[in-house]
Write a protein that holds these residues in place. Structure first.
Motif, PDB file in Angstrom:
ATOM      1  N   HIS A 102       0.868  -1.185   0.000  1.00 61.61           N
ATOM      2  CA  HIS A 102       0.000   0.000   0.000  1.00 61.61           C
ATOM      3  C   HIS A 102       0.901   1.230   0.000  1.00 61.61           C
ATOM      4  N   VAL A 103       1.336   1.660  -1.170  1.00 65.37           N
ATOM      5  CA  VAL A 103       2.370   2.703  -1.230  1.00 65.37           C
ATOM      6  C   VAL A 103       1.890   4.043  -0.682  1.00 65.37           C
ATOM      7  N   HIS A 104       0.570   4.235  -0.576  1.00 65.84           N
ATOM      8  CA  HIS A 104       0.049   5.509  -0.066  1.00 65.84           C
ATOM      9  C   HIS A 104       0.028   5.558   1.460  1.00 65.84           C
ATOM     10  N   HIS A 105       0.250   4.430   2.158  1.00 65.52           N
ATOM     11  CA  HIS A 105       0.325   4.450   3.613  1.00 65.52           C
ATOM     12  C   HIS A 105       1.595   5.180   4.043  1.00 65.52           C
ATOM     13  N   ARG A 106       1.506   5.892   5.188  1.00 67.34           N
ATOM     14  CA  ARG A 106       2.637   6.719   5.592  1.00 67.34           C
ATOM     15  C   ARG A 106       2.662   6.936   7.109  1.00 67.34           C
ATOM     16  N   GLY A 107       3.223   5.972   7.836  1.00 68.56           N
ATOM     17  CA  GLY A 107       3.416   6.112   9.270  1.00 68.56           C
ATOM     18  C   GLY A 107       2.122   6.381  10.011  1.00 68.56           C
ATOM     19  N   ILE A 108       2.122   7.423  10.843  1.00 70.41           N
ATOM     20  CA  ILE A 108       0.889   7.939  11.441  1.00 70.41           C
ATOM     21  C   ILE A 108       0.405   9.065  10.546  1.00 70.41           C
ATOM     22  N   PHE A 109      -0.780   8.881   9.976  1.00 62.68           N
ATOM     23  CA  PHE A 109      -1.303   9.900   9.059  1.00 62.68           C
ATOM     24  C   PHE A 109      -2.800  10.016   9.251  1.00 62.68           C
ATOM     25  N   TRP A 110      -3.358  11.099   8.744  1.00 59.18           N
ATOM     26  CA  TRP A 110      -4.800  11.324   8.844  1.00 59.18           C
ATOM     27  C   TRP A 110      -5.267  11.831   7.489  1.00 59.18           C
ATOM     28  N   ALA A 111      -6.177  11.071   6.909  1.00 60.42           N
ATOM     29  CA  ALA A 111      -6.620  11.368   5.549  1.00 60.42           C
ATOM     30  C   ALA A 111      -7.981  10.722   5.319  1.00 60.42           C
ATOM     31  N   TRP A 112      -8.723  11.277   4.376  1.00 62.42           N
ATOM     32  CA  TRP A 112     -10.068  10.780   4.089  1.00 62.42           C
ATOM     33  C   TRP A 112     -10.209  10.478   2.609  1.00 62.42           C
ATOM     34  N   ARG A 113     -10.906   9.344   2.310  1.00 67.11           N
ATOM     35  CA  ARG A 113     -11.128   8.952   0.924  1.00 67.11           C
ATOM     36  C   ARG A 113     -12.060   9.900   0.204  1.00 67.11           C
ATOM     37  N   ARG A 114     -12.974  10.508   0.963  1.00 67.31           N
ATOM     38  CA  ARG A 114     -13.932  11.419   0.322  1.00 67.31           C
ATOM     39  C   ARG A 114     -13.950  12.761   1.051  1.00 67.31           C
ATOM     40  N   ILE A 115     -13.501  13.780   0.367  1.00 65.01           N
ATOM     41  CA  ILE A 115     -13.619  15.164   0.819  1.00 65.01           C
ATOM     42  C   ILE A 115     -14.669  15.811  -0.074  1.00 65.01           C
ATOM     43  N   LEU A 116     -15.745  16.266   0.560  1.00 63.86           N
ATOM     44  CA  LEU A 116     -16.904  16.739  -0.212  1.00 63.86           C
ATOM     45  C   LEU A 116     -17.195  18.214   0.062  1.00 63.86           C
ATOM     46  N   VAL A 117     -17.729  18.875  -0.951  1.00 59.18           N
ATOM     47  CA  VAL A 117     -18.254  20.231  -0.822  1.00 59.18           C
ATOM     48  C   VAL A 117     -19.641  20.242  -1.446  1.00 59.18           C
ATOM     49  N   ASP A 118     -20.619  20.621  -0.650  1.00 53.93           N
ATOM     50  CA  ASP A 118     -22.026  20.629  -1.093  1.00 53.93           C
ATOM     51  C   ASP A 118     -22.443  19.263  -1.643  1.00 53.93           C
ATOM     52  N   GLY A 119     -21.965  18.191  -0.972  1.00 56.94           N
ATOM     53  CA  GLY A 119     -22.359  16.835  -1.342  1.00 56.94           C
ATOM     54  C   GLY A 119     -21.595  16.241  -2.509  1.00 56.94           C
ATOM     55  N   GLY A 166     -20.721  23.726   3.923  1.00 60.54           N
ATOM     56  CA  GLY A 166     -20.931  22.563   3.064  1.00 60.54           C
ATOM     57  C   GLY A 166     -19.756  21.628   2.927  1.00 60.54           C
ATOM     58  N   VAL A 167     -18.717  21.773   3.776  1.00 62.41           N
ATOM     59  CA  VAL A 167     -17.551  20.888   3.702  1.00 62.41           C
ATOM     60  C   VAL A 167     -17.806  19.652   4.568  1.00 62.41           C
ATOM     61  N   GLN A 168     -17.570  18.474   3.991  1.00 63.22           N
ATOM     62  CA  GLN A 168     -17.774  17.215   4.708  1.00 63.22           C
ATOM     63  C   GLN A 168     -16.595  16.270   4.481  1.00 63.22           C
ATOM     64  N   LEU A 169     -16.415  15.341   5.432  1.00 65.87           N
ATOM     65  CA  LEU A 169     -15.424  14.283   5.307  1.00 65.87           C
ATOM     66  C   LEU A 169     -16.119  12.945   5.449  1.00 65.87           C
ATOM     67  N   ALA A 170     -15.622  11.944   4.715  1.00 68.87           N
ATOM     68  CA  ALA A 170     -16.205  10.605   4.803  1.00 68.87           C
ATOM     69  C   ALA A 170     -15.161   9.568   4.443  1.00 68.87           C
ATOM     70  N   GLY A 171     -15.355   8.366   4.983  1.00 70.03           N
ATOM     71  CA  GLY A 171     -14.521   7.235   4.596  1.00 70.03           C
ATOM     72  C   GLY A 171     -15.048   6.609   3.319  1.00 70.03           C
ATOM     73  N   THR A 172     -14.586   5.396   3.056  1.00 73.77           N
ATOM     74  CA  THR A 172     -15.054   4.710   1.864  1.00 73.77           C
ATOM     75  C   THR A 172     -16.547   4.390   1.989  1.00 73.77           C
ATOM     76  N   ASP A 173     -17.208   4.365   0.853  1.00 75.39           N
ATOM     77  CA  ASP A 173     -18.658   4.122   0.848  1.00 75.39           C
ATOM     78  C   ASP A 173     -18.921   2.621   0.790  1.00 75.39           C
ATOM     79  N   ASP A 174     -18.534   1.912   1.869  1.00 71.28           N
ATOM     80  CA  ASP A 174     -18.715   0.460   1.939  1.00 71.28           C
ATOM     81  C   ASP A 174     -18.689   0.047   3.411  1.00 71.28           C
ATOM     82  N   GLU A 175     -18.637  -1.260   3.657  1.00 65.21           N
ATOM     83  CA  GLU A 175     -18.670  -1.745   5.036  1.00 65.21           C
ATOM     84  C   GLU A 175     -17.400  -1.409   5.813  1.00 65.21           C
ATOM     85  N   LYS A 176     -16.325  -1.095   5.116  1.00 62.44           N
ATOM     86  CA  LYS A 176     -15.093  -0.694   5.803  1.00 62.44           C
ATOM     87  C   LYS A 176     -15.216   0.733   6.331  1.00 62.44           C
ATOM     88  N   GLY A 177     -15.607   1.644   5.454  1.00 64.93           N
ATOM     89  CA  GLY A 177     -15.738   3.046   5.852  1.00 64.93           C
ATOM     90  C   GLY A 177     -14.435   3.647   6.341  1.00 64.93           C
TER      91      GLY A 177
END
Length: 309
Positions: free
Chosen positions: A101-118, A197-208
């Motif tokens: 998983h080349v995008h993993h990086r130690g201790i990090f904080w990131a979201w799969r979905r960054i939304l504006v107005d949905g 209207g700014v929102q954060l979300a995980g993956t849209d599945d059972e993992k989230g």
């Protein structure tokens, strides 16, 4: 003769007064010293600045490195994270850009979905359409011997054909001196929306999955426990207790015997985790699949605490 005798009698009296005053000063000094715990350099965390981040050390031994700029030749989004993190014995316990998983990086904080107005505008997990403007970190030393790195970040995404700031982040990384073979590390992430209207979300599945994450090495060799229960990793997110502990049985030195982790959201324990017992990240899955609004009138505060033994 009477005046001369009086003058000679006054000299020892002055000495006596000076002696009493000196004794009082020494007494106050000794009491003050006794009331303050003694700390030498070996029990105080220190910060060493570099061109691309801040290293925290304890008695000269490395604790962690906060990266504020990408390494030479790496992706521009691979910044603003913590790696390496070290065990008490000096082993590197986190991984950065592993092959699986080349995008993993130690201790990090990131979201799969960054939304504006949905509407999804960026994916911070893989750095898609997201630019992090990281200000020069500052460092604070605390009376308890800990040291804290503070950093301000602006999240920029493309909107209306131009880079637009949508989130202000105020975050900190604090490390404490090792006590009885244990060390505490606290990560605090504060997020404030710069528009409605700014929102954060995980993956849209059972993992989230999405949020604060820990890419620790050797998870396939660790047992996982929480609230006295043995946990077995599943594909989906699971509910845990306030603390999740990763245990390595008879680990070869200097690998740690255990790492305990706890997550918080606005001061309350967050107990939804995506756990893995294979090479991957351990994730406080906040908010999960359902989007959460980022407030514009104050900061949403997320936290990750680690106890490394």
């Amino acid at each position: 003769m009477r005046d001369q005798n009086a003058a000679s009698d006054s000299v020892p009296a002055a000495w006596r007064k000076a002696g009493v005053a000196l004794a009082l000063i020494l007494l106050v000094t000794l009491v003050g010293c006794a009331s303050r715990p003694h700390r030498g350099d070996s029990s105080r965390v220190q910060a060493l600045r570099t061109d691309d981040g801040v290293q925290l050390v304890d008695g000269g031994a490395p604790i962690l490195f906060y990266r504020s700029k990408p390494s030479v030749g790496r992706e521009p989004w691979r910044t603003h994270y913590v790696h390496p993190v070290y065990s008490i014995g000096g082993a590197v316990i986190t991984e950065d850009a592993p092959e699986d998983h080349v995008h993993h990086r130690g201790i990090f904080w990131a979201w799969r979905r960054i939304l504006v107005d949905g509407v999804k505008v960026a994916d911070g997990w893989v750095g898609e359409n997201l630019v992090l403007e990281v200000a020069l970190p500052t460092v604070t030393s605390h009376d308890d011997g800990s040291a804290q790195i503070d950093v301000q970040v602006r999240w920029m995404v493309p909107m209306d054909g131009r880079p637009t700031p949508i989130i202000e982040e105020m975050s900190s990384i604090r490390a404490y001196p090792a006590v009885d073979g244990r060390r505490r590390i606290d990560v605090s992430v504060g997020l404030r929306a710069l528009r409605q209207g700014v929102q954060l979300a995980g993956t849209d599945d059972e993992k989230g999955y999405g949020g604060l994450s820990l890419r620790v090495a050797n998870p396939q060799l660790a047992g996982i426990e929480s609230d006295g229960r043995i946990l077995l990793a599943t594909v989906a997110a699971m509910q845990t207790g306030d603390w999740v502990t990763f245990n390595w049985s008879a680990p070869p030195p200097p690998w740690p015997a255990r790492i305990a982790a706890s997550c918080q959201v606005d001061g309350h324990a967050w107990t939804s985790w995506v756990l893995r017992q294979e090479p991957s990240m351990q994730n406080c899955a906040f908010p999960g699949a359902a989007p959460a609004a980022v407030p514009s009138d104050g900061f949403m505060r997320l936290g990750l605490s680690l106890i490394v033994e």
